[in-house]
Design an enzyme around this catalytic site. Structure first.
Site, PDB file in Angstrom:
ATOM      1  N   TYR A   1     -14.876 -12.083  -0.420  1.00 33.67           N
ATOM      2  CA  TYR A   1     -15.630 -10.858  -0.733  1.00 33.67           C
ATOM      3  C   TYR A   1     -16.903 -11.165  -1.503  1.00 33.67           C
ATOM      4  CZ  TYR A   1     -12.085  -7.631   0.945  1.00 33.67           C
ATOM      5  OH  TYR A   1     -11.238  -6.920   1.747  1.00 33.67           O
TER       6      TYR A   1
ATOM      7  N   ARG B   1       0.813  -1.222   0.000  1.00 33.57           N
ATOM      8  CA  ARG B   1       0.000   0.000   0.000  1.00 33.57           C
ATOM      9  C   ARG B   1       0.844   1.268   0.000  1.00 33.57           C
ATOM     10  NH1 ARG B   1      -5.594  -0.799   1.374  1.00 33.57           N
ATOM     11  NH2 ARG B   1      -6.102  -2.753   0.366  1.00 33.57           N
TER      12      ARG B   1
ATOM     13  N   ARG C   1      -3.061   6.171  -0.593  1.00 42.09           N
ATOM     14  CA  ARG C   1      -3.188   6.216   0.853  1.00 42.09           C
ATOM     15  C   ARG C   1      -2.366   7.284   1.546  1.00 42.09           C
ATOM     16  NH1 ARG C   1      -3.829   0.631   4.178  1.00 42.09           N
ATOM     17  NH2 ARG C   1      -6.054   0.552   3.812  1.00 42.09           N
TER      18      ARG C   1
ATOM     19  N   ARG D   1      -7.314  12.170  -5.380  1.00 49.36           N
ATOM     20  CA  ARG D   1      -8.578  11.560  -4.938  1.00 49.36           C
ATOM     21  C   ARG D   1      -9.675  12.588  -4.664  1.00 49.36           C
ATOM     22  NH1 ARG D   1     -11.359   8.551  -4.023  1.00 49.36           N
ATOM     23  NH2 ARG D   1     -11.171   7.027  -2.364  1.00 49.36           N
TER      24      ARG D   1
ATOM     25  N   ASP E   1      -6.638  -2.679  -7.863  1.00 54.46           N
ATOM     26  CA  ASP E   1      -7.215  -3.285  -6.655  1.00 54.46           C
ATOM     27  C   ASP E   1      -7.532  -4.733  -6.972  1.00 54.46           C
ATOM     28  OD1 ASP E   1      -8.454  -2.407  -3.857  1.00 54.46           O
ATOM     29  OD2 ASP E   1      -9.721  -3.965  -4.735  1.00 54.46           O
TER      30      ASP E   1
HETATM   31  O1  CP3 Z   1      -0.270  -1.546  -2.609  1.00 53.53           O
HETATM   32  C1  CP3 Z   1      -0.475  -0.561  -3.348  1.00 53.53           C
HETATM   33  O2  CP3 Z   1      -0.112   0.573  -3.026  1.00 53.53           O
HETATM   34  C2  CP3 Z   1      -1.110  -0.773  -4.702  1.00 53.53           C
HETATM   35  C3  CP3 Z   1      -2.520  -0.679  -4.824  1.00 53.53           C
HETATM   36  C4  CP3 Z   1      -3.481  -1.630  -4.126  1.00 53.53           C
HETATM   37  C5  CP3 Z   1      -4.811  -1.227  -3.793  1.00 53.53           C
HETATM   38  N1  CP3 Z   1      -5.465  -2.330  -3.315  1.00 53.53           N
HETATM   39  C6  CP3 Z   1      -5.396   0.119  -4.010  1.00 53.53           C
HETATM   40  C7  CP3 Z   1      -6.391   0.548  -3.004  1.00 53.53           C
HETATM   41  C8  CP3 Z   1      -3.345  -2.971  -3.775  1.00 53.53           C
HETATM   42  C9  CP3 Z   1      -2.141  -3.885  -3.871  1.00 53.53           C
HETATM   43  C10 CP3 Z   1      -4.603  -3.392  -3.268  1.00 53.53           C
HETATM   44  C11 CP3 Z   1      -4.878  -4.790  -2.837  1.00 53.53           C
HETATM   45  C12 CP3 Z   1      -6.067  -5.052  -2.029  1.00 53.53           C
HETATM   46  N2  CP3 Z   1      -7.302  -4.495  -2.134  1.00 53.53           N
HETATM   47  C13 CP3 Z   1      -6.128  -6.036  -1.015  1.00 53.53           C
HETATM   48  C14 CP3 Z   1      -4.998  -6.949  -0.630  1.00 53.53           C
HETATM   49  C15 CP3 Z   1      -4.022  -6.293   0.236  1.00 53.53           C
HETATM   50  C16 CP3 Z   1      -4.422  -6.114   1.672  1.00 53.53           C
HETATM   51  O3  CP3 Z   1      -4.346  -4.970   2.125  1.00 53.53           O
HETATM   52  O4  CP3 Z   1      -4.770  -7.089   2.338  1.00 53.53           O
HETATM   53  C17 CP3 Z   1      -7.408  -6.037  -0.487  1.00 53.53           C
HETATM   54  C18 CP3 Z   1      -7.916  -6.915   0.631  1.00 53.53           C
HETATM   55  C19 CP3 Z   1      -8.162  -5.065  -1.198  1.00 53.53           C
HETATM   56  C20 CP3 Z   1      -9.586  -4.700  -1.009  1.00 53.53           C
HETATM   57  C21 CP3 Z   1      -9.719  -3.288  -0.596  1.00 53.53           C
HETATM   58  N3  CP3 Z   1      -9.590  -2.214  -1.445  1.00 53.53           N
HETATM   59  C22 CP3 Z   1     -10.006  -2.783   0.701  1.00 53.53           C
HETATM   60  C23 CP3 Z   1     -10.210  -3.634   1.936  1.00 53.53           C
HETATM   61  C24 CP3 Z   1     -10.035  -1.378   0.586  1.00 53.53           C
HETATM   62  C25 CP3 Z   1     -10.416  -0.344   1.609  1.00 53.53           C
HETATM   63  C26 CP3 Z   1      -9.588  -0.282   2.788  1.00 53.53           C
HETATM   64  C27 CP3 Z   1      -8.972   1.066   3.054  1.00 53.53           C
HETATM   65  O5  CP3 Z   1      -8.055   1.041   3.853  1.00 53.53           O
HETATM   66  O6  CP3 Z   1      -9.386   2.105   2.546  1.00 53.53           O
HETATM   67  C28 CP3 Z   1      -9.756  -1.036  -0.749  1.00 53.53           C
HETATM   68  C29 CP3 Z   1      -9.629   0.318  -1.299  1.00 53.53           C
HETATM   69  C30 CP3 Z   1      -8.263   0.651  -1.797  1.00 53.53           C
HETATM   70  N4  CP3 Z   1      -7.585  -0.071  -2.722  1.00 53.53           N
HETATM   71  C31 CP3 Z   1      -7.482   1.777  -1.424  1.00 53.53           C
HETATM   72  C32 CP3 Z   1      -6.306   1.732  -2.216  1.00 53.53           C
HETATM   73  C33 CP3 Z   1      -5.160   2.705  -2.253  1.00 53.53           C
HETATM   74  C34 CP3 Z   1      -7.901   2.812  -0.378  1.00 53.53           C
HETATM   75  C35 CP3 Z   1      -7.686   4.238  -0.678  1.00 53.53           C
HETATM   76  C36 CP3 Z   1      -8.589   4.870  -1.682  1.00 53.53           C
HETATM   77  O7  CP3 Z   1      -9.804   4.615  -1.672  1.00 53.53           O
HETATM   78  O8  CP3 Z   1      -8.069   5.665  -2.437  1.00 53.53           O
END
Ligand code: CP3
Length: 374
Positions: free
Chosen positions: A171, A45, A49, A58, A94
């Site tokens: 999911y 991540r 973020r 964003r 994602d």
């Molecule tokens: O790692 C990186 O920086 C690359 C991008 C990336 C995202 N999602 C973008 C994202 C990666 C590798 C993921 C993988 C992902 N997505 C996982 C596996 C990794 C882990 O953390 O366990 C999972 C379970 C998801 C599903 C998901 N997507 C969740 C649970 C969330 C919300 C949680 C949160 O903290 O906001 C997302 C949204 C998401 N995907 C964000 C980002 C940068 C959140 C920020 C935003 O909305 O801009």
């Protein structure tokens, strides 16, 4: 001795980038188990973020808008490379994008995660999930990779990824993030045939997806099985491992390093080490030296720093970073990372502090390796 690390990355339809040069990068050397002057460092991540430049984007676009526009997605993936000086870029996408690509209706809700409009509730629902055709269904993701590779040239490798079948199915069945995934576990145990069908469909799609990412030039792939730690070893072995293994087996001829990621899954490690990845990602729940002793010398190891440590004072961040480095002991195959994604409110300064510590930590011992190939 099991042979795990491949020698040369070769993909028939590789882009203009010189593979040989990327292979020489610190990250690829470590990912293949070769000794390096220091461990490479990147953060799960890292893209999105925590960076103010991402937050500014964003304000204008949703996460899905950014992913849908390759120039924006590539820009977000490059931001941490520029700002933190990390040794690898991760594709900005994602794990849910391929599911959206095959028509699953969902929203990525801020601070919550994926929320589905029609979760899988019955065996019949499984048949609605069609196979992914990457060039058609997730072309924007693949185009992001091509842009990213041409921006980074042969300096910095790109990590591609996908969600593992279990975490994706969790999911699909829960419909939203869950604490214990009880609904998914109940579906798995009550409808073994439908579960098998679901996992098979997701496995086929994820193999096609990762193959397509490799064809566009990613150097390494990571399988995110974020929530599999909710299973018992026996259920993992019976209901999940065959599919995870099929994915790594399908990629084996590519000879690219493969990272297997899970959290809270220490009880499954004896199973997971047979799944076929070359690098295991470990969270913070076990000391790195103990983890390596149990996982064994033929694997690279990634992770381990508690992402919550980055929310604390500078001295504690340094102390925890040094602790991970000391426990890694300069072993080849160590990739410095956090044990799960960076927390949303992590400061840029904290991330930079970790990077600094890794850059300046003196590697004293580089034992001759048992894990690497020539
Ligand atoms: O790692 C990186 O920086 C690359 C991008 C990336 C995202 N999602 C973008 C994202 C990666 C590798 C993921 C993988 C992902 N997505 C996982 C596996 C990794 C882990 O953390 O366990 C999972 C379970 C998801 C599903 C998901 N997507 C969740 C649970 C969330 C919300 C949680 C949160 O903290 O906001 C997302 C949204 C998401 N995907 C964000 C980002 C940068 C959140 C920020 C935003 O909305 O801009």
């Amino acid at each position: 001795m099991q042979y795990r690390f491949g020698q040369q990355h070769s993909v028939a339809s590789a882009p203009e980038v010189s593979w040989q040069m990327t292979e020489q990068s610190l990250f690829m050397q470590a990912a293949r188990g070769h000794p390096t002057a220091r461990p490479p460092v990147w953060f799960m991540r890292q893209a999105g973020r925590v960076l103010p430049e991402y937050r500014a984007m964003r304000e204008r676009w949703s996460l899905l808008d950014i992913c849908a526009q390759p120039e924006l997605g590539a820009e977000v993936a490059l931001q941490p490379v520029r700002r933190f000086g990390v040794d690898a870029a991760i594709l900005f996408a994602d794990i849910m994008l391929p599911l959206i690509g095959v028509g699953v209706a969902l929203d990525l809700v801020d601070d919550v995660g994926p929320v589905l409009r029609h979760p899988i509730a019955t065996p019949g629902d499984v048949r609605r999930l069609r196979d992914l055709e990457p060039e058609q269904d997730v072309r924007h993701v693949l185009d992001t990779i091509s842009l990213l590779k041409s921006e980074l040239g042969d300096r910095t490798p790109v990590i591609g990824f996908c969600g593992a079948p279990f975490t994706l199915s969790a999911y699909l069945i829960e419909g939203m993030p869950s604490r214990d995934f009880a609904r998914s576990r109940a579906f798995m145990l009550s409808h073994p045939d439908a579960w098998h069908e679901l996992m098979q469909r997701l496995t086929r799609s994820m193999i096609a997806y990762l193959e397509a990412q490799l064809a566009r030039g990613v150097d390494v792939v990571q399988l995110f099985d974020s929530w599999v730690g909710c299973l018992s070893p026996e259920d993992y072995r019976t209901h999940v491992a065959p599919y995870t293994r099929a994915i790594f087996a399908a990629l084996a001829p590519r000879k690219c390093p493969t990272i297997h990621f899970a959290t809270g899954a220490w009880a499954l490690m004896d199973e997971m080490i047979h799944d076929g990845a070359t690098i295991m990602s470990v969270d913070w729940r076990v000391p790195l030296d103990d983890a390596w002793a149990r996982i064994g010398p033929t694997f690279g190891i990634q992770g381990n720093l508690d992402p919550a440590a980055l929310l604390g004072p500078p001295e504690m961040i340094e102390q925890r970073t040094h602790d991970v480095l000391r426990r890694a002991g300069g072993r080849p195959g160590h990739i410095f990372n956090v044990g799960h994604g960076l927390c949303a409110n992590t400061s840029v300064e904290s991330v930079l502090r970790v990077v600094e510590c890794v850059h300046h930590y003196p590697i004293v011992v580089q034992e001759p390796m048992t894990l690497a190939t020539a």
